[in-house]
Design a protein around this motif. Structure first.
Motif, mmCIF file in Angstrom:
data_model
loop_
_atom_site.group_PDB
_atom_site.id
_atom_site.type_symbol
_atom_site.label_atom_id
_atom_site.label_comp_id
_atom_site.label_asym_id
_atom_site.label_seq_id
_atom_site.Cartn_x
_atom_site.Cartn_y
_atom_site.Cartn_z
ATOM 1 N N SER A 2 2.513 1.710 -3.357
ATOM 2 C CA SER A 2 1.519 2.168 -4.322
ATOM 3 C C SER A 2 1.252 3.664 -4.161
ATOM 4 O O SER A 2 1.200 4.409 -5.148
ATOM 5 C CB SER A 2 0.227 1.375 -4.139
ATOM 6 N N CYS A 3 1.106 4.123 -2.929
ATOM 7 C CA CYS A 3 0.862 5.549 -2.673
ATOM 8 C C CYS A 3 2.044 6.392 -3.122
ATOM 9 O O CYS A 3 1.861 7.459 -3.715
ATOM 10 C CB CYS A 3 0.578 5.773 -1.196
ATOM 11 N N THR A 4 3.257 5.934 -2.841
ATOM 12 C CA THR A 4 4.456 6.663 -3.248
ATOM 13 C C THR A 4 4.537 6.775 -4.763
ATOM 14 O O THR A 4 4.788 7.851 -5.305
ATOM 15 C CB THR A 4 5.727 5.977 -2.705
ATOM 16 N N GLU A 45 1.498 10.195 -11.045
ATOM 17 C CA GLU A 45 0.215 10.707 -11.503
ATOM 18 C C GLU A 45 0.356 12.137 -11.986
ATOM 19 O O GLU A 45 1.173 12.884 -11.465
ATOM 20 C CB GLU A 45 -0.825 10.637 -10.392
ATOM 21 N N TRP A 93 0.834 -1.195 0.000
ATOM 22 C CA TRP A 93 0.000 0.000 0.000
ATOM 23 C C TRP A 93 0.873 1.250 0.000
ATOM 24 O O TRP A 93 0.641 2.188 -0.758
ATOM 25 C CB TRP A 93 -0.935 -0.017 1.205
ATOM 26 N N ASP A 94 1.893 1.266 0.859
ATOM 27 C CA ASP A 94 2.799 2.414 0.936
ATOM 28 C C ASP A 94 3.526 2.642 -0.390
ATOM 29 O O ASP A 94 3.657 3.778 -0.851
ATOM 30 C CB ASP A 94 3.825 2.221 2.060
ATOM 31 N N GLU A 141 2.076 6.519 -6.899
ATOM 32 C CA GLU A 141 0.975 7.355 -7.377
ATOM 33 C C GLU A 141 1.332 8.834 -7.258
ATOM 34 O O GLU A 141 1.102 9.617 -8.183
ATOM 35 C CB GLU A 141 -0.287 7.053 -6.572
ATOM 36 N N LYS A 142 1.905 9.233 -6.129
ATOM 37 C CA LYS A 142 2.288 10.631 -5.934
ATOM 38 C C LYS A 142 3.323 11.075 -6.960
ATOM 39 O O LYS A 142 3.288 12.198 -7.455
ATOM 40 C CB LYS A 142 2.856 10.831 -4.535
#
Length: 60
Positions: free
Chosen positions: A41-43, A49, A38-39, A45-46
């Motif tokens: 993926s968030c990194t 994106e 999850w971490d 994405e930031k």
């Protein structure tokens, strides 16, 4: 792009990758593995994106 992982995060990711290599599928078996994915993926994405639709299609 540079990703920094703690030693524990690196070991957790390594376990996931070894299992992926053995089983041929990417799975997370416990909360620590789920949290790491999850971490990451968030990194990503930031950093990445917005991703153009043409790029998404290339990834598939």
């Amino acid at each position: 792009m540079e990703l920094r992982l703690t030693e524990q995060e690196a070991l957790t990711l390594y376990r996931i990758i070894l299992r992926w290599d053995e089983l041929g599928s990417l799975t997370a078996e416990d909360g620590e593995e789920h949290q790491l994915l999850w971490d990451l993926s968030c990194t990503l994405e930031k950093e990445l994106e917005p991703v153009d639709e043409a790029v998404r299609c290339r990834l598939l």
